[in-house]
Design a protein around this motif. Sequence first.
Motif, PDB file in Angstrom:
ATOM      1  N   PRO A  47       0.846  -1.201   0.000  1.00  0.00           N
ATOM      2  CA  PRO A  47       0.000   0.000   0.000  1.00  0.00           C
ATOM      3  C   PRO A  47       0.882   1.252   0.000  1.00  0.00           C
ATOM      4  CG  PRO A  47      -0.007  -1.047   2.154  1.00  0.00           C
ATOM      5  CD  PRO A  47       0.776  -1.931   1.233  1.00  0.00           C
ATOM      6  N   PHE A  48       0.430   2.282  -0.688  1.00  0.00           N
ATOM      7  CA  PHE A  48       1.266   3.480  -0.793  1.00  0.00           C
ATOM      8  C   PHE A  48       0.408   4.741  -0.744  1.00  0.00           C
ATOM      9  CE2 PHE A  48       0.011   2.503  -5.092  1.00  0.00           C
ATOM     10  CZ  PHE A  48      -0.231   3.741  -5.663  1.00  0.00           C
ATOM     11  N   GLN A  49       1.104   5.863  -0.568  1.00  0.00           N
ATOM     12  CA  GLN A  49       0.464   7.169  -0.563  1.00  0.00           C
ATOM     13  C   GLN A  49       1.368   8.116  -1.346  1.00  0.00           C
ATOM     14  OE1 GLN A  49      -0.328   8.530   3.381  1.00  0.00           O
ATOM     15  NE2 GLN A  49      -1.334  10.390   2.721  1.00  0.00           N
ATOM     16  N   ARG A  50       0.784   8.913  -2.221  1.00  0.00           N
ATOM     17  CA  ARG A  50       1.569   9.863  -3.018  1.00  0.00           C
ATOM     18  C   ARG A  50       1.779  11.134  -2.195  1.00  0.00           C
ATOM     19  NH1 ARG A  50       3.128   8.270  -7.717  1.00  0.00           N
ATOM     20  NH2 ARG A  50       1.948   6.686  -8.809  1.00  0.00           N
ATOM     21  N   SER A  61      11.783   9.733   6.962  1.00  0.00           N
ATOM     22  CA  SER A  61      10.945  10.659   7.725  1.00  0.00           C
ATOM     23  C   SER A  61       9.517  10.709   7.183  1.00  0.00           C
ATOM     24  CB  SER A  61      11.558  12.061   7.733  1.00  0.00           C
ATOM     25  OG  SER A  61      11.517  12.647   6.449  1.00  0.00           O
ATOM     26  N   ILE A  62       9.367  10.678   5.873  1.00  0.00           N
ATOM     27  CA  ILE A  62       8.022  10.687   5.288  1.00  0.00           C
ATOM     28  C   ILE A  62       7.313   9.377   5.583  1.00  0.00           C
ATOM     29  CG2 ILE A  62       6.756  10.716   3.112  1.00  0.00           C
ATOM     30  CD1 ILE A  62       8.866  12.666   2.065  1.00  0.00           C
ATOM     31  N   THR A  63       8.013   8.271   5.465  1.00  0.00           N
ATOM     32  CA  THR A  63       7.404   6.957   5.733  1.00  0.00           C
ATOM     33  C   THR A  63       6.971   6.843   7.186  1.00  0.00           C
ATOM     34  OG1 THR A  63       8.796   6.000   4.017  1.00  0.00           O
ATOM     35  CG2 THR A  63       7.737   4.471   5.517  1.00  0.00           C
ATOM     36  N   GLU A  64       7.783   7.339   8.111  1.00  0.00           N
ATOM     37  CA  GLU A  64       7.405   7.312   9.525  1.00  0.00           C
ATOM     38  C   GLU A  64       6.212   8.215   9.804  1.00  0.00           C
ATOM     39  OE1 GLU A  64      11.029   8.311  11.506  1.00  0.00           O
ATOM     40  OE2 GLU A  64      11.705   6.233  11.587  1.00  0.00           O
ATOM     41  N   ARG A  65       6.111   9.328   9.098  1.00  0.00           N
ATOM     42  CA  ARG A  65       5.004  10.265   9.295  1.00  0.00           C
ATOM     43  C   ARG A  65       3.671   9.668   8.840  1.00  0.00           C
ATOM     44  NH1 ARG A  65       5.308  15.074   5.610  1.00  0.00           N
ATOM     45  NH2 ARG A  65       7.489  14.578   5.903  1.00  0.00           N
ATOM     46  N   ILE A  66       3.675   8.904   7.736  1.00  0.00           N
ATOM     47  CA  ILE A  66       2.411   8.390   7.191  1.00  0.00           C
ATOM     48  C   ILE A  66       2.086   6.986   7.672  1.00  0.00           C
ATOM     49  CG2 ILE A  66       2.554   9.838   5.140  1.00  0.00           C
ATOM     50  CD1 ILE A  66       3.474   7.401   3.552  1.00  0.00           C
ATOM     51  N   ASN A  79      10.684  -1.387  -0.867  1.00  0.00           N
ATOM     52  CA  ASN A  79       9.315  -1.090  -1.312  1.00  0.00           C
ATOM     53  C   ASN A  79       9.250   0.226  -2.085  1.00  0.00           C
ATOM     54  OD1 ASN A  79       8.345  -3.454  -0.210  1.00  0.00           O
ATOM     55  ND2 ASN A  79       7.738  -2.495   1.707  1.00  0.00           N
ATOM     56  N   PHE A  80      10.022   1.237  -1.679  1.00  0.00           N
ATOM     57  CA  PHE A  80      10.051   2.498  -2.413  1.00  0.00           C
ATOM     58  C   PHE A  80      10.587   2.268  -3.820  1.00  0.00           C
ATOM     59  CE2 PHE A  80      11.984   6.443  -3.838  1.00  0.00           C
ATOM     60  CZ  PHE A  80      10.955   7.356  -3.611  1.00  0.00           C
ATOM     61  N   SER A  81      11.608   1.427  -3.949  1.00  0.00           N
ATOM     62  CA  SER A  81      12.170   1.133  -5.270  1.00  0.00           C
ATOM     63  C   SER A  81      11.181   0.382  -6.152  1.00  0.00           C
ATOM     64  CB  SER A  81      13.446   0.310  -5.121  1.00  0.00           C
ATOM     65  OG  SER A  81      14.423   1.070  -4.445  1.00  0.00           O
ATOM     66  N   ILE A  82      10.348  -0.451  -5.544  1.00  0.00           N
ATOM     67  CA  ILE A  82       9.314  -1.156  -6.314  1.00  0.00           C
ATOM     68  C   ILE A  82       8.255  -0.171  -6.794  1.00  0.00           C
ATOM     69  CG2 ILE A  82       7.425  -2.823  -6.124  1.00  0.00           C
ATOM     70  CD1 ILE A  82       9.258  -4.407  -4.207  1.00  0.00           C
ATOM     71  N   LEU A  83       7.852   0.755  -5.928  1.00  0.00           N
ATOM     72  CA  LEU A  83       6.806   1.721  -6.283  1.00  0.00           C
ATOM     73  C   LEU A  83       7.311   2.785  -7.258  1.00  0.00           C
ATOM     74  CD1 LEU A  83       5.219   2.212  -2.756  1.00  0.00           C
ATOM     75  CD2 LEU A  83       4.194   1.030  -4.706  1.00  0.00           C
ATOM     76  N   TYR A  98       6.165  11.489  -5.181  1.00  0.00           N
ATOM     77  CA  TYR A  98       6.552  10.077  -5.249  1.00  0.00           C
ATOM     78  C   TYR A  98       5.525   9.243  -4.510  1.00  0.00           C
ATOM     79  CZ  TYR A  98      11.115  12.164  -6.325  1.00  0.00           C
ATOM     80  OH  TYR A  98      12.130  12.885  -6.878  1.00  0.00           O
ATOM     81  N   ALA A  99       5.536   7.950  -4.787  1.00  0.00           N
ATOM     82  CA  ALA A  99       4.688   6.995  -4.059  1.00  0.00           C
ATOM     83  C   ALA A  99       5.512   6.445  -2.905  1.00  0.00           C
ATOM     84  CB  ALA A  99       4.236   5.874  -4.981  1.00  0.00           C
ATOM     85  N   PHE A 100       5.061   6.714  -1.676  1.00  0.00           N
ATOM     86  CA  PHE A 100       5.750   6.233  -0.476  1.00  0.00           C
ATOM     87  C   PHE A 100       4.954   5.087   0.116  1.00  0.00           C
ATOM     88  CE2 PHE A 100       7.331  10.495  -0.942  1.00  0.00           C
ATOM     89  CZ  PHE A 100       8.665  10.389  -0.594  1.00  0.00           C
ATOM     90  N   PRO A 101       5.643   4.010   0.542  1.00  0.00           N
ATOM     91  CA  PRO A 101       4.932   2.862   1.124  1.00  0.00           C
ATOM     92  C   PRO A 101       4.333   3.207   2.475  1.00  0.00           C
ATOM     93  CG  PRO A 101       7.305   2.541   1.265  1.00  0.00           C
ATOM     94  CD  PRO A 101       7.079   3.781   0.470  1.00  0.00           C
ATOM     95  N   CYS A 102       3.126   2.705   2.746  1.00  0.00           N
ATOM     96  CA  CYS A 102       2.449   2.902   4.037  1.00  0.00           C
ATOM     97  C   CYS A 102       2.474   1.571   4.792  1.00  0.00           C
ATOM     98  CB  CYS A 102       0.993   3.315   3.836  1.00  0.00           C
ATOM     99  SG  CYS A 102       0.801   4.930   3.132  1.00  0.00           S
ATOM    100  N   TYR A 103       2.748   1.634   6.064  1.00  0.00           N
ATOM    101  CA  TYR A 103       2.759   0.440   6.914  1.00  0.00           C
ATOM    102  C   TYR A 103       1.790   0.677   8.068  1.00  0.00           C
ATOM    103  CZ  TYR A 103       6.998  -0.325   4.262  1.00  0.00           C
ATOM    104  OH  TYR A 103       7.906  -0.482   3.243  1.00  0.00           O
ATOM    105  N   ASN A 104       0.622   0.053   8.021  1.00  0.00           N
ATOM    106  CA  ASN A 104      -0.371   0.228   9.073  1.00  0.00           C
ATOM    107  C   ASN A 104      -0.660  -1.066   9.774  1.00  0.00           C
ATOM    108  OD1 ASN A 104      -0.638   2.934   8.461  1.00  0.00           O
ATOM    109  ND2 ASN A 104      -2.150   2.520   6.894  1.00  0.00           N
TER     110      ASN A 104
END
Length: 104
Positions: A47-50, A61-66, A79-83, A98-104
């Motif tokens: 799962p990702f968020q633009r 820092s962006i991945t930790e924020r989202i 995962n960022f390289s895949i997206l 960019y598309a950043f991976p989300c980990y929930n």
Amino acid sequence: MKKRIFTILFLIACWTSYADLTSGSLPAGKTVATAVPNQIKERAAVPFQRITVAPGDTLLSITERISKKAPAIDTVINNFSILNPSVNPNHLKIGETYAFPCYN
């Protein structure tokens, strides 16, 4: 006479190499499709968020924020390289989205 012929052939070879490297060897408007079936399957599983990068932002820092949980750095980079296959995760550009991976 032989020196002139070899010089002319050498110059032609250099010129054609330069033309290939600067303009490409494919005709304009033609694209080459490359199959990456493994990345497509993984891309759907991540799962990702633009997000648009702001000054001072990093991949982590962006991945930790989202994300709600903090993943391992290797997982985030993979995962960022895949997206974003054509983007170097170490050189994000300010103002680019960019598309950043989300980990929930």
